[in-house]
Each structure stands twice: as structure tokens, then as C-alpha cells.
Design a protein around this motif. Structure first.
Motif, PDB file in Angstrom:
ATOM      1  N   TYR A  80     -47.746   2.667   0.840  1.00  0.00           N
ATOM      2  CA  TYR A  80     -48.193   2.375   1.993  1.00  0.00           C
ATOM      3  C   TYR A  80     -46.954   2.674   2.904  1.00  0.00           C
ATOM      4  O   TYR A  80     -45.968   2.293   2.801  1.00  0.00           O
ATOM      5  CB  TYR A  80     -48.730   0.766   2.221  1.00  0.00           C
ATOM      6  CG  TYR A  80     -49.766   0.327   1.398  1.00  0.00           C
ATOM      7  CD1 TYR A  80     -51.086   0.987   1.372  1.00  0.00           C
ATOM      8  CD2 TYR A  80     -49.419  -0.439   0.238  1.00  0.00           C
ATOM      9  CE1 TYR A  80     -52.141   0.453   0.552  1.00  0.00           C
ATOM     10  CE2 TYR A  80     -50.435  -0.907  -0.460  1.00  0.00           C
ATOM     11  CZ  TYR A  80     -51.721  -0.637  -0.447  1.00  0.00           C
ATOM     12  OH  TYR A  80     -52.668  -0.997  -1.295  1.00  0.00           O
ATOM     13  N   THR A  81     -47.393   3.724   3.776  1.00  0.00           N
ATOM     14  CA  THR A  81     -46.395   4.033   4.762  1.00  0.00           C
ATOM     15  C   THR A  81     -46.947   3.812   6.174  1.00  0.00           C
ATOM     16  O   THR A  81     -48.171   4.128   6.494  1.00  0.00           O
ATOM     17  CB  THR A  81     -45.877   5.486   4.820  1.00  0.00           C
ATOM     18  OG1 THR A  81     -47.141   6.293   4.775  1.00  0.00           O
ATOM     19  CG2 THR A  81     -45.012   5.577   3.176  1.00  0.00           C
TER      20      THR A  81
ATOM     21  N   THR B  40     -53.684  -0.693  -9.292  1.00  0.00           N
ATOM     22  CA  THR B  40     -54.691  -0.311 -10.001  1.00  0.00           C
ATOM     23  C   THR B  40     -54.691   1.316  -9.765  1.00  0.00           C
ATOM     24  O   THR B  40     -54.945   2.409 -10.519  1.00  0.00           O
ATOM     25  CB  THR B  40     -55.902  -0.622  -9.633  1.00  0.00           C
ATOM     26  OG1 THR B  40     -56.196  -1.918  -9.747  1.00  0.00           O
ATOM     27  CG2 THR B  40     -57.075   0.047 -10.353  1.00  0.00           C
ATOM     28  N   HIS B  41     -54.187   1.799  -8.261  1.00  0.00           N
ATOM     29  CA  HIS B  41     -54.180   3.285  -8.215  1.00  0.00           C
ATOM     30  C   HIS B  41     -52.900   3.877  -7.815  1.00  0.00           C
ATOM     31  O   HIS B  41     -52.788   5.078  -7.637  1.00  0.00           O
ATOM     32  CB  HIS B  41     -55.280   3.309  -6.797  1.00  0.00           C
ATOM     33  CG  HIS B  41     -56.669   2.882  -7.107  1.00  0.00           C
ATOM     34  ND1 HIS B  41     -57.700   3.643  -7.829  1.00  0.00           N
ATOM     35  CD2 HIS B  41     -57.192   1.824  -6.771  1.00  0.00           C
ATOM     36  CE1 HIS B  41     -58.791   2.898  -7.905  1.00  0.00           C
ATOM     37  NE2 HIS B  41     -58.402   1.583  -7.292  1.00  0.00           N
TER      38      HIS B  41
ATOM     39  N   ASP C 110     -53.005  10.688   1.196  1.00  0.00           N
ATOM     40  CA  ASP C 110     -54.225  11.042   0.300  1.00  0.00           C
ATOM     41  C   ASP C 110     -55.450  10.556   0.931  1.00  0.00           C
ATOM     42  O   ASP C 110     -55.926   9.547   0.660  1.00  0.00           O
ATOM     43  CB  ASP C 110     -53.669  10.479  -1.209  1.00  0.00           C
ATOM     44  CG  ASP C 110     -54.948  10.810  -2.019  1.00  0.00           C
ATOM     45  OD1 ASP C 110     -55.820  11.166  -1.817  1.00  0.00           O
ATOM     46  OD2 ASP C 110     -54.395  11.113  -3.424  1.00  0.00           O
ATOM     47  N   GLU C 111     -56.394  11.435   1.333  1.00  0.00           N
ATOM     48  CA  GLU C 111     -57.472  11.081   2.040  1.00  0.00           C
ATOM     49  C   GLU C 111     -58.689  10.524   1.017  1.00  0.00           C
ATOM     50  O   GLU C 111     -59.361   9.648   1.302  1.00  0.00           O
ATOM     51  CB  GLU C 111     -58.256  12.155   2.759  1.00  0.00           C
ATOM     52  CG  GLU C 111     -57.063  12.645   4.036  1.00  0.00           C
ATOM     53  CD  GLU C 111     -57.748  13.692   5.005  1.00  0.00           C
ATOM     54  OE1 GLU C 111     -59.024  14.133   4.476  1.00  0.00           O
ATOM     55  OE2 GLU C 111     -57.247  14.134   5.847  1.00  0.00           O
ATOM     56  N   LYS C 112     -58.475  11.086  -0.120  1.00  0.00           N
ATOM     57  CA  LYS C 112     -59.531  10.417  -1.064  1.00  0.00           C
ATOM     58  C   LYS C 112     -59.124   9.067  -1.550  1.00  0.00           C
ATOM     59  O   LYS C 112     -59.802   8.307  -1.538  1.00  0.00           O
ATOM     60  CB  LYS C 112     -59.432  11.330  -2.308  1.00  0.00           C
ATOM     61  CG  LYS C 112     -60.111  12.799  -2.032  1.00  0.00           C
ATOM     62  CD  LYS C 112     -60.237  13.682  -3.463  1.00  0.00           C
ATOM     63  CE  LYS C 112     -60.901  14.943  -3.151  1.00  0.00           C
ATOM     64  NZ  LYS C 112     -61.201  15.591  -4.453  1.00  0.00           N
ATOM     65  N   LEU C 113     -57.791   8.773  -1.669  1.00  0.00           N
ATOM     66  CA  LEU C 113     -57.385   7.715  -1.934  1.00  0.00           C
ATOM     67  C   LEU C 113     -57.759   6.531  -0.744  1.00  0.00           C
ATOM     68  O   LEU C 113     -58.353   5.331  -1.137  1.00  0.00           O
ATOM     69  CB  LEU C 113     -55.868   7.467  -2.517  1.00  0.00           C
ATOM     70  CG  LEU C 113     -55.344   6.393  -3.134  1.00  0.00           C
ATOM     71  CD1 LEU C 113     -55.881   6.189  -4.382  1.00  0.00           C
ATOM     72  CD2 LEU C 113     -53.836   6.694  -3.162  1.00  0.00           C
ATOM     73  N   GLU C 114     -57.498   6.923   0.323  1.00  0.00           N
ATOM     74  CA  GLU C 114     -57.889   6.089   1.438  1.00  0.00           C
ATOM     75  C   GLU C 114     -59.289   5.929   1.763  1.00  0.00           C
ATOM     76  O   GLU C 114     -59.508   4.627   1.886  1.00  0.00           O
ATOM     77  CB  GLU C 114     -57.355   6.875   2.971  1.00  0.00           C
ATOM     78  CG  GLU C 114     -55.804   6.994   2.873  1.00  0.00           C
ATOM     79  CD  GLU C 114     -55.012   7.711   4.205  1.00  0.00           C
ATOM     80  OE1 GLU C 114     -54.022   7.458   4.434  1.00  0.00           O
ATOM     81  OE2 GLU C 114     -56.071   8.449   4.670  1.00  0.00           O
TER      82      GLU C 114
ATOM     83  N   ARG D 170     -60.785   7.815  14.726  1.00  0.00           N
ATOM     84  CA  ARG D 170     -60.990   9.320  14.230  1.00  0.00           C
ATOM     85  C   ARG D 170     -59.986  10.359  14.485  1.00  0.00           C
ATOM     86  O   ARG D 170     -60.005  11.386  13.855  1.00  0.00           O
ATOM     87  CB  ARG D 170     -62.370   9.721  14.896  1.00  0.00           C
ATOM     88  CG  ARG D 170     -62.483   9.692  16.387  1.00  0.00           C
ATOM     89  CD  ARG D 170     -63.758   9.661  16.964  1.00  0.00           C
ATOM     90  NE  ARG D 170     -63.691   9.578  18.475  1.00  0.00           N
ATOM     91  CZ  ARG D 170     -63.824   8.729  18.958  1.00  0.00           C
ATOM     92  NH1 ARG D 170     -63.542   7.593  18.665  1.00  0.00           N
ATOM     93  NH2 ARG D 170     -63.761   8.864  20.335  1.00  0.00           N
ATOM     94  N   SER D 171     -59.171  10.083  15.707  1.00  0.00           N
ATOM     95  CA  SER D 171     -58.230  11.270  16.018  1.00  0.00           C
ATOM     96  C   SER D 171     -56.874  11.171  15.465  1.00  0.00           C
ATOM     97  O   SER D 171     -56.301  12.218  15.255  1.00  0.00           O
ATOM     98  CB  SER D 171     -57.920  10.751  17.364  1.00  0.00           C
ATOM     99  OG  SER D 171     -57.115   9.743  17.584  1.00  0.00           O
ATOM    100  N   VAL D 172     -56.928   9.943  14.332  1.00  0.00           N
ATOM    101  CA  VAL D 172     -55.326  10.115  13.614  1.00  0.00           C
ATOM    102  C   VAL D 172     -55.548   9.941  12.038  1.00  0.00           C
ATOM    103  O   VAL D 172     -54.887  10.291  11.473  1.00  0.00           O
ATOM    104  CB  VAL D 172     -54.446   8.954  14.083  1.00  0.00           C
ATOM    105  CG1 VAL D 172     -53.967   9.304  15.572  1.00  0.00           C
ATOM    106  CG2 VAL D 172     -55.160   7.419  14.153  1.00  0.00           C
ATOM    107  N   GLY D 173     -56.877   9.228  11.642  1.00  0.00           N
ATOM    108  CA  GLY D 173     -57.247   8.977  10.377  1.00  0.00           C
ATOM    109  C   GLY D 173     -56.395   7.980   9.968  1.00  0.00           C
ATOM    110  O   GLY D 173     -55.988   6.939  10.377  1.00  0.00           O
ATOM    111  N   GLY D 174     -56.349   7.942   8.597  1.00  0.00           N
ATOM    112  CA  GLY D 174     -55.590   6.853   7.700  1.00  0.00           C
ATOM    113  C   GLY D 174     -56.378   5.322   8.095  1.00  0.00           C
ATOM    114  O   GLY D 174     -57.742   5.320   8.079  1.00  0.00           O
TER     115      GLY D 174
END
Length: 367
Positions: free
Chosen positions: A287-288, A363-364, A309-313, A332-336
Motif C-alpha cells: 500500500y502506498t 492473501t494477494h 495495479d488496477e485489477k488488484l484495486e 474518478r480523476s485520480v483512481g486508486g
């Protein structure tokens, strides 16, 4: 975590409200104080709303220790409406204003104000997201009508660690996401605006705290619903206000007082965000947080997972929802991911989030 009571809301706004207040509002909803009418059915000119309106102003003044030479106003239009209202009420003196752009909302405020006069940035266009330039780099215009900054950027996760010094120029601050979370010296400000829907109530009402000598200078183009002078004259009842929103806000403010006031809210905010930032620091960069440490928000904590990692998020969000942890998706403008930790979010809520984060990493994360 299976009951409706235990759903965890980390939304950036509209945000979680104290359950105690919601239950009180629910009890009164059909028959306010045994009147046989709901508060939302009552006249804004009636004695019931008049008392709520006056009580709400009084509790704002008490909690923030607002000096006598400041007016407390309630208006509609949200923070976005306040961007225009500030300019139309205050920029007319010299036709120019200074803006510190530190993120999404201060940028939007500056663009809105530019419709009504000259907007000058106190430093060149913001260079690095997740940061606030030291005030030693600012250049202030001595002819400015006011200096504007956003105390806490909900999208970008930065919060001012200080109150800017303006050399006597009126200081204006958008405190929508930090109002009532810390003690303030109100005398350092010319005007504070704050949408209620994060720390102090539902959407629909904006609190304005303004020094009296700044009234009376609104532009001719300023609509009466945004005219601070007119709103003050009419005691915030110039037209039909957002009566229900003001009523719930007054209840939330009384809840803050009952639970220790701003000193307790400030200490809790520090403890909650500290736990979350500590968890990220100990995650070995799973986590950063992309925010400079000295300006990390106490209220809105954005972070990335697995280096973005968008799939992981997305998996993180899906699993969080199954545990009834809601509204953790980043803007929506920054994601995460973003966890908002307003006053009604408890330390136990944050502990449950941290527990999930640690289990998700186990787990991941990399083995």
C-alpha cells in the motif's frame, strides 16, 4: 459485519453521519416534537424553524469560538456555488484576487472566480500533485481583494498544516472537508465557506463565516441567494432555505459538543489517520500513499495497491463491499482507493478497515 447497523461508510461526501443523530431524526421525522407534522413540512417562517436556524448559528459560534464581529450564514448551492459567491461578494473591491491552487477544488474555485475578475496564482501552476508549496515560495499581490485557499483537498488528499499569512489581505478558505475537526483562530480569516455534507450534516447547506467589514461590497451581478450581505440581513431566511439540512446539521453540531467538542474531534482525527498511514508504511510498499508526509490529509486518505495495479484495486473494492465497507473507490480523476475519515467515522471503523487491509495483503500480496 452482517447487520445494516455495521455497514462502514468511508465516502468522501455525502458522508457518514452519527448514528445517534440519525436515530433522533428518525424518531422525530413523522411528528417533530409531537407536533403531528414532519419538520420537512413546516414553514421556514414558523417558530420551529426560526429556533433551529438560530440554534445552529449559536452552536457554530460556540464550537469555533467565532468573534462577535463575524456573521454566520447558511446558503445553498454547495461548495461549487460558494466558489462563485466568494468572488461576487469579495472581488469587487479591487477586481483581483490571489489563489493558492493545491488540487482539484482550489483549481475549480480559481476558474470560477476568473469569470468575475482577475485571478492571480500565488505561485506558478501547481507542479506536483500530493504537495503544497511552502509559503516562502508564494508571491502575494498587495492589491488583491482576498487570498483564497482550500484547507483540505478531498480528491488529492492534501491538507494545509498551517494558516497562510497574508499581510493584512483578507484570507478566504474553503473548509468543506475540515470544518469542525480542529480548533481555529477565526480572527485570522476574512471568510470561511464550508459545505456541510462531510463533517457536519447532509448535503444542501453551506456554512459561511464572514467578517462584518467585508459585507456590503457584492457585485451588481450577484444573485440575492448568493449575496452575503443580503443573506446576513435576512438571517439566512431570505427565501426558502434547506430547512431539513439545517435541522440535521444543528443536531450533528450538538452531537460534536456533547462528545467533547473540537479538541476531541481533533485528537480522534489524528489517531484515525495515524493508524491508516502507519499500516501503509508497514506494508512494505504493498500500500502506498502518494502524498508528501508533511501535508497528508487527516480527513481523506488516498492510496494505491501493488504500485497502482488496477485489477488488484478493483478486487480490493469488491471484497471490501462484501464486508459492507462502502465508498472506498478513489475519485474518478485520480483512481486508486480513498478512505475518508470524517468525524462520524469511528476509530473502530478504521480498525476494521486496517484488519481487512492486512488480510488482503496476506492473501494477494507477494509471497
Amino acid at each position: 459485519m452482517g447487520s445494516a447497523q455495521s455497514a462502514l461508510n468511508f465516502g468522501a461526501g455525502p458522508a457518514k453521519l452519527p448514528r445517534e443523530v440519525l436515530e433522533e431524526v428518525q424518531r422525530d421525522f413523522l411528528s417533530y416534537q409531537d407536533s403531528g407534522m414532519s419538520f420537512i413540512e413546516m414553514s421556514h417562517r414558523g417558530k420551529e424553524y426560526t429556533k433551529v436556524n438560530n440554534d445552529a448559528q449559536s452552536i457554530v459560534r460556540e464550537l469555533l469560538n467565532v468573534p462577535a464581529n463575524y456573521k454566520i450564514l447558511f446558503m445553498q448551492g454547495g461548495g461549487t456555488g460558494a466558489f462563485a459567491a466568494v468572488a461576487m461578494n469579495l472581488m469587487g473591491r479591487t477586481g483581483t484576487a490571489d489563489y493558492a491552487v493545491t488540487g482539484t477544488w482550489s483549481s475549480k474555485a480559481a476558474k470560477e472566480a476568473a469569470k468575475y475578475g482577475e485571478v492571480r496564482l500565488v505561485y506558478p501552476q501547481h507542479k506536483k500533485s500530493g504537495s503544497i508549496q511552502d509559503q516562502s515560495t508564494w508571491t502575494l499581490n498587495p492589491n488583491a481583494s482576498y487570498v483564497y485557499y482550500c484547507d483540505n483537498e478531498t480528491v488529492d488528499g492534501v491538507e494545509f498544516p498551517y494558516i497562510p499569512e497574508t499581510n493584512g489581505i483578507p484570507l478566504v478558505s474553503d473548509m468543506s472537508s475540515s470544518i469542525m475537526t480542529k480548533k481555529l483562530d477565526i480572527s485570522k480569516f476574512g471568510c470561511i465557506v464550508a459545505g456541510a455534507q462531510k463533517n457536519i450534516g447532509p448535503a444542501g447547506v453551506v456554512v459561511v463565516i464572514i467578517r462584518e467589514d467585508l459585507l456590503g461590497n457584492s457585485m451588481k451581478c450577484c444573485p440575492s441567494v448568493f449575496d452575503f450581505t443580503y443573506i446576513a440581513k435576512e438571517n439566512s431566511v431570505h427565501n426558502t432555505p434547506a430547512t431539513f439540512s439545517v435541522y440535521v446539521m444543528e443536531r450533528v453540531l450538538q452531537w460534536i459538543k456533547k462528545n467533547g467538542g473540537l479538541e476531541v474531534m481533533e485528537n480522534q482525527a489524528r489517531e484515525k489517520c495515524g493508524l491508516l498511514y502507519k499500516t501503509m508504511a508497514e506494508s512494505k510498499k504493498f500500500y502506498t500513499c502518494p502524498i508528501d508526509e508533511n501535508v497528508r490529509s487527516r480527513m481523506n486518505v488516498p492510496f494505491r495497491i501493488g504500485g497502482g495495479d488496477e485489477k488488484l484495486e478493483e478486487l480490493f473494492l469488491q471484497e471490501a463491499e462484501k464486508l459492507r465497507m462502502h465508498q472506498l473507490k478513489g475519485h474518478r480523476s485520480v483512481g486508486g482507493i480513498r478512505a475518508s475519515l470524517y468525524n462520524a467515522v469511528t476509530l473502530d471503523d478504521v480498525k476494521l478497515l486496517v484488519k481487512f487491509m492486512i488480510e488482503f495483503q496476506a492473501t494477494h500480496g507477494p509471497k
